[in-house]
Design a protein around this motif. Structure first.
Motif, PDB file in Angstrom:
ATOM      1  N   PRO A 345       1.086  -1.140   0.237  1.00 36.60           N
ATOM      2  CA  PRO A 345      -0.066   0.186   0.476  1.00 36.60           C
ATOM      3  C   PRO A 345       0.992   0.912   0.026  1.00 36.60           C
ATOM      4  O   PRO A 345       0.135   2.250  -0.045  1.00 36.60           O
ATOM      5  CB  PRO A 345      -0.544  -0.082   1.478  1.00 36.60           C
ATOM      6  N   ARG A 346       1.860   1.169   0.322  1.00 37.23           N
ATOM      7  CA  ARG A 346       2.668   2.561   0.776  1.00 37.23           C
ATOM      8  C   ARG A 346       2.709   3.346  -0.471  1.00 37.23           C
ATOM      9  O   ARG A 346       3.239   4.396  -0.880  1.00 37.23           O
ATOM     10  CB  ARG A 346       4.326   2.332   1.728  1.00 37.23           C
ATOM     11  N   ILE A 349       0.324   5.550  -1.713  1.00 40.64           N
ATOM     12  CA  ILE A 349      -0.328   5.684  -1.174  1.00 40.64           C
ATOM     13  C   ILE A 349       1.167   6.866  -1.021  1.00 40.64           C
ATOM     14  O   ILE A 349       1.335   8.557  -1.288  1.00 40.64           O
ATOM     15  CB  ILE A 349       0.254   5.941   0.959  1.00 40.64           C
ATOM     16  N   PRO A 355      -6.241   4.944   1.030  1.00 41.17           N
ATOM     17  CA  PRO A 355      -7.266   4.131   1.002  1.00 41.17           C
ATOM     18  C   PRO A 355      -7.437   4.003   2.348  1.00 41.17           C
ATOM     19  O   PRO A 355      -7.518   4.212   3.351  1.00 41.17           O
ATOM     20  CB  PRO A 355      -6.216   2.970   0.451  1.00 41.17           C
ATOM     21  N   ALA A 364      -7.952  -0.367   9.709  1.00 44.56           N
ATOM     22  CA  ALA A 364      -8.155   1.245   9.941  1.00 44.56           C
ATOM     23  C   ALA A 364      -7.720   1.579  10.636  1.00 44.56           C
ATOM     24  O   ALA A 364      -6.719   2.508  11.190  1.00 44.56           O
ATOM     25  CB  ALA A 364      -9.220   1.692   9.345  1.00 44.56           C
ATOM     26  N   VAL A 365      -8.129   1.100  11.949  1.00 42.03           N
ATOM     27  CA  VAL A 365      -8.045   2.058  13.336  1.00 42.03           C
ATOM     28  C   VAL A 365      -7.148   1.305  14.074  1.00 42.03           C
ATOM     29  O   VAL A 365      -6.350  -0.179  13.399  1.00 42.03           O
ATOM     30  CB  VAL A 365      -9.598   1.960  14.266  1.00 42.03           C
ATOM     31  N   VAL A 366      -6.081   2.384  14.915  1.00 44.92           N
ATOM     32  CA  VAL A 366      -4.446   1.844  15.257  1.00 44.92           C
ATOM     33  C   VAL A 366      -5.514   1.635  16.991  1.00 44.92           C
ATOM     34  O   VAL A 366      -5.340   2.732  17.578  1.00 44.92           O
ATOM     35  CB  VAL A 366      -3.220   2.332  14.890  1.00 44.92           C
ATOM     36  N   ILE A 377      -1.212   9.205  12.114  1.00 46.10           N
ATOM     37  CA  ILE A 377      -0.344   8.351  11.429  1.00 46.10           C
ATOM     38  C   ILE A 377       0.433   8.406  10.173  1.00 46.10           C
ATOM     39  O   ILE A 377       1.635   8.227   9.807  1.00 46.10           O
ATOM     40  CB  ILE A 377      -0.287   6.995  11.935  1.00 46.10           C
ATOM     41  N   ALA A 378      -0.717   8.927   8.620  1.00 45.72           N
ATOM     42  CA  ALA A 378      -0.470   8.464   7.481  1.00 45.72           C
ATOM     43  C   ALA A 378       0.201  10.166   7.148  1.00 45.72           C
ATOM     44  O   ALA A 378       0.996  10.088   6.303  1.00 45.72           O
ATOM     45  CB  ALA A 378      -1.079   8.282   6.984  1.00 45.72           C
ATOM     46  N   LEU A 380       2.776  11.704   9.566  1.00 44.30           N
ATOM     47  CA  LEU A 380       4.018  11.823  10.356  1.00 44.30           C
ATOM     48  C   LEU A 380       4.831  12.591  10.260  1.00 44.30           C
ATOM     49  O   LEU A 380       5.809  13.471  10.838  1.00 44.30           O
ATOM     50  CB  LEU A 380       4.466  10.909  11.382  1.00 44.30           C
ATOM     51  N   ARG A 384       7.346  16.545  11.831  1.00 42.10           N
ATOM     52  CA  ARG A 384       8.428  16.353  12.070  1.00 42.10           C
ATOM     53  C   ARG A 384       9.380  17.277  12.292  1.00 42.10           C
ATOM     54  O   ARG A 384       9.567  17.838  11.049  1.00 42.10           O
ATOM     55  CB  ARG A 384       9.398  15.317  11.304  1.00 42.10           C
ATOM     56  N   GLU A 394       1.026  19.018  15.986  1.00 40.87           N
ATOM     57  CA  GLU A 394       0.320  17.753  15.923  1.00 40.87           C
ATOM     58  C   GLU A 394      -1.076  17.868  16.605  1.00 40.87           C
ATOM     59  O   GLU A 394      -1.803  17.326  16.309  1.00 40.87           O
ATOM     60  CB  GLU A 394       1.121  16.044  16.493  1.00 40.87           C
ATOM     61  N   ARG A 431      -7.510  11.285   8.398  1.00 42.17           N
ATOM     62  CA  ARG A 431      -6.539  10.958   8.385  1.00 42.17           C
ATOM     63  C   ARG A 431      -5.595  11.005   6.982  1.00 42.17           C
ATOM     64  O   ARG A 431      -4.702  11.786   6.294  1.00 42.17           O
ATOM     65  CB  ARG A 431      -6.226   9.787   8.712  1.00 42.17           C
ATOM     66  N   TRP A 432      -6.589  10.923   5.714  1.00 44.03           N
ATOM     67  CA  TRP A 432      -5.866  10.834   5.069  1.00 44.03           C
ATOM     68  C   TRP A 432      -6.561  12.391   3.428  1.00 44.03           C
ATOM     69  O   TRP A 432      -5.050  13.067   3.314  1.00 44.03           O
ATOM     70  CB  TRP A 432      -6.517   9.984   3.661  1.00 44.03           C
TER      71      TRP A 432
END
Lengths: 519, 346
Positions: A345-346, A349, A355, A364-366, A377-378, A380, A384, A394, A431-432
């Protein structure tokens, strides 16, 4: 056991294999089954068809004893009485079920799977008699027309063989002919070659004089297999007829209620010139081929919301996983002009795909991360600073996005699982969105999502199309597709069978295409 | 949605969100309430243990010497615990770390006898070899996709054998300089060097796990690898590096052991397996409900204080093992109970 066992020789011959009548069922005041009758003669295959929400699955669940009908009703299996809504009672008279997921233990062999239902044959009282257990299994399997190693783990068998094991398990202790088996969408996830193998087994059951109730979405199977067909719509039986008397289009009309008159051939593919879009192509799939899907072509432009429709087992469910790189694929996929390598997937992405998978909880959820971290999370990298995640930035971003998503700001540092399903889904979409993806690809975007959150997710997606994204959504919910998409691609039997846009884009047209397309 | 209502019209704008900035409180200002028992039971336990032994062993337990030796005795366990926490955070087992530390120690001592290089070089070699073992674990788990439990268990036996090959079953006495011996036995004032090493390592690990993208990704992979993959994380690489890091830190622990013990024996390393895992598991029930540095440190202090107190009370050596095991059982029982309650709703 309730009821009397009135069985005379004549009765067996003349009575139906299965007869139920006057079955009604309501949930919280909403009636989902109205006075349903069903009669299956011995030695016939009876297809049961109907659209999502027609009451089909409720009827099966009442027969199986998961649900009690509103009024106590008796059913008959070869003249023997059983009480509807009572699992034991149905089982004792020989009404058996093979559910869609088969319920097999993949790591165990056919012998073991059968023994899980009926117990092992033993020597003395404790030692398993493998020879006899194997023979018994082999006999049942062979009687269904299969020929495979009954000692192999069933997970290694073909789809039809696995279905065969499930049928064998359901019928193993029913040596006589007086049984009824209900097969609930057995071919939903089966390649057509496998389906043919299964059909042979079903025909054997018919030859042996069993009654077979065959639930399906695939109308061509009705003609291939069934003697009679019952169509349910809105919880009522709208027709019970010999299958040969009904054409494909008749069936579609019955299922959809007559209004869908346009057959597939008359629906031209809508060229994208009718869509209010720019030229910017953000996603192009050429000849995409994967599990249950082949030769899938699609072009998505900035500003477009494109839907992918199709019944379960049509290949619809493979489109987005294949694009995202979750399942293997062949063919070419470009996102934002860049070719995407398959496999991980990366890659997709990185090219700009976002996705949103169908199974939110599992994929999907962590769960160990809080709402804020699930949101970021997608991306980060964007927080930085000196190699660290800038916690302040954040949090500020999370507050910003949570308010856009209308998720309670006070939940920012709570575990994601404390949110409602709808709010979890909004966070996953967010997230996306916060990455400003070129394409956001959603599988069943509003499954398990409350109405309020739904409307909000649609608005967010529409808003994203204005800021440079294209949206792709695969869904079984035709109303959602008709209402939210600019155009909808309909998939059946692993191929695109049509495209709808503009005035032609209606719920009826989507369903009619999805159901009527022949192989 | 074909209606043209935009998000801007429906929702608070970004500016409005900025007003809500009050909720953005830096972490150092978010502590002052009393520590909730459910997440800090270890701290209360520690206070209780210290209070108990201070009263029953007046003037003996609560002294500089005792506290110093208690800390020093758990320092190497602590270093190992920080190391093995990383694969645990990534959802992987590493059961090889104790043998790897033992191997690293034996190699360090063996090299000191066989060669005349300075200890810095020997330490670098020992740590490099341990890192390579971690990389082997990582390769087999992350890329060959074997189960980490089995891979690392097998690797621990492989490495134990290699250590025995070096010692030939005998004890080897290391030939070290006094400076090197001091590392494991001396300190700055009352604070042992080992404790300083542990403190530095724990701080680095805390920053890494809680405040870097890599640490966040590691936690994500440990929590839900499927979802992490779908969020674009390179899951295999995260898993590989976690096992490499654990190997490297086990190597460092081996060097510290060589300095502290000075005698190469193959039984030294494996003896750390249980207490380390106990500390990490116990730590995971503290503070956050998942593997974390703070919890691990609390667990170490609790175990260290408890064992020291028992020893000073005249308990026999076997009590240590029983104590460790009992503490772990209580910890996981409490942790499970808490999770069950939390999942009902909080």
């Amino acid at each position: 056991m309730p009821g009397d066992h009135v069985v005379s020789g004549d009765a067996v011959r003349s009575t139906a294999a299965l007869r139920v009548s006057g079955v009604s069922k309501s949930f919280n005041g909403t009636t989902v089954l109205h006075d349903v009758d069903l009669e299956v003669p011995p030695g016939t295959v009876h297809a049961l068809v109907g659209h999502n929400g027609s009451g089909k699955s409720t009827l099966i669940k009442v027969l199986a004893g998961y649900h009690r009908p509103d009024h106590a009703v008796d059913g008959h299996v070869f003249g023997e009485v059983f009480r509807l809504g009572d699992h034991t009672s149905a089982d004792e008279v020989g009404l058996r079920f093979v559910h869609q997921d088969l319920g097999l233990v993949d790591a165990l062999s056919a012998v073991d799977n059968l023994a899980l239902g009926a117990g092992y044959l033993t020597r003395g009282r404790t030692v398993i008699d493998w020879r006899r257990s194997t023979e018994r299994t082999w006999e049942v399997i062979r009687s269904l027309g299969f020929d495979f190693d009954v000692h192999r783990p069933v997970g290694e068998l073909g789809a039809a063989q696995r279905a065969g094991v499930a049928i064998a398990r359901a019928l193993q202790d029913w040596s006589g002919k007086r049984a009824v088996i209900v097969l609930d969408e057995p071919t939903a996830a089966m390649p057509s070659k496998e389906a043919q193998t299964l059909f042979r087994a079903v025909r054997r059951l018919r030859e042996q004089g069993l009654g077979v109730v065959y639930v399906t979405h695939h109308l061509n199977e009705v003609h291939d297999l069934a003697d009679e067909v019952t169509v349910l719509r809105g919880g009522r039986v709208v027709a019970t007829r010999p299958a040969a008397e009904l054409s494909h289009d008749d069936l579609v009309d019955l299922i959809l209620g007559g209004a869908a008159s346009t057959p597939a051939a008359a629906l031209p593919s809508a060229p994208s010139s009718t869509s209010p879009v720019n030229d910017g192509v953000v996603l192009e799939a050429k000849d995409l081929t994967t599990v249950g899907l082949s030769g899938f072509n699609l072009t998505l432009r900035v500003g477009e919301v494109v839907g992918i429709a199709g019944v379960d087992g049509s290949g619809r469910g493979s489109v987005i996983p294949a694009m995202a790189g979750v399942i293997p694929r062949a063919g070419s996929l470009t996102v934002g002009g860049a070719e995407v390598a398959p496999g991980e997937p990366r890659h997709a992405i990185k090219a700009g795909l976002g996705p949103v998978p169908a199974d939110r909880l599992r994929t999907a959820v962590v769960p160990d991360l809080d709402v804020t971290a699930n949101l970021s999370i997608a991306s980060l990298g964007s927080f930085r600073r000196f190699g660290l995640v800038d916690a302040q930035a954040e949090r500020r971003d999370a507050v910003d996005w949570l308010s856009r998503l209308t998720v309670d700001l006070g939940k920012a540092n709570d575990p994601i699982l404390t949110l409602s399903g709808g709010n979890q889904q909004k966070v996953i979409v967010g997230r996306w969105l916060r990455r400003q993806p070129k394409v956001i690809a959603l599988d069943e975007p509003t499954q398990g999502v409350d109405v309020g959150a739904r409307g909000h997710i649609y608005a967010l997606l529409r808003d994203a199309t204005r800021s440079g994204s294209g949206v792709l959504m695969a869904s079984t919910d035709s109303e959602e597709l008709a209402a939210e998409c600019d155009r909808v691609v309909v998939v059946a039997h692993g191929r695109i069978v049509g495209e709808l846009a503009g005035d032609q884009l209606t719920v009826q047209a989507i369903d009619s295409l999805a159901l009527s397309a022949k192989k | 949605m074909r209606t043209d209502v935009t998000i801007e019209e429906q929702l608070p704008t970004t500016d409005r969100a900025a007003d809500a900035d009050v909720s953005v409180v830096p972490f150092w200002r978010r502590v002052p309430r009393p520590l909730p028992f459910s997440r800090y039971s270890g701290v209360y336990g520690l206070v209780l243990v210290i209070a108990y032994f201070t009263i029953t062993l007046p003037g003996v337990f609560f002294s500089e010497v005792t506290l110093t030796t208690a800390l020093a005795s758990v320092a190497i366990t602590g270093v190992l615990a920080i190391g093995v926490m990383i694969p645990f955070a990534a959802g992987l087992f590493d059961l090889s770390f104790a043998s790897v530390a033992g191997f690293s120690m034996v190699m360090m001592i063996w090299l000191s006898v066989q060669t005349t290089y300075p200890e810095v070089v020997l330490a670098a070699v020992a740590i490099a070899v341990a890192t390579a073992v971690g990389a082997m674990n990582g390769l087999l788990v992350a890329y060959v996709k074997l189960q980490s439990f089995v891979v690392t268990l097998a690797m621990s036996s492989v490495v134990l054998g290699l250590a025995e090959y070096l010692t030939k079953g005998a004890q080897i006495y290391g030939l070290f300089t006094q400076e090197f011996k001091n590392l494991g036995r001396g300190g700055i004032g009352p604070v042992p060097y080992l404790v300083i090493v542990l403190a530095v390592l724990a701080f680095v690990a805390w920053v890494w796990l809680e405040h870097t993208p890599a640490g966040r990704k590691t936690l994500a992979v440990g929590s839900n690898p499927v979802a992490s993959r779908l969020a674009g994380i390179h899951v295999a690489r995260v898993q590989f590096l976690a096992l490499v890091a654990s190997g490297a830190i086990a190597g460092l622990a081996g060097v510290l052991l060589a300095s502290q013990v000075g005698i190469a024996s193959t039984v030294t390393g494996p003896g750390y397996l249980f207490p380390t895992i106990a500390a990490v598991f116990l730590g995971a029930t503290q503070v956050r409900g998942r593997v974390n540095v703070g919890g691990t440190v609390i667990a170490l202090l609790l175990i260290g204080a408890g064992i020291k107190g028992l020893q000073l009370s005249g308990a026999e050596p076997w009590v240590t093992h029983t104590f460790n095991g009992t503490i772990l059982l209580i910890a996981i029982a409490a942790g499970t109970w808490r999770t069950r309650r939390a999942s009902v709703g909080h």
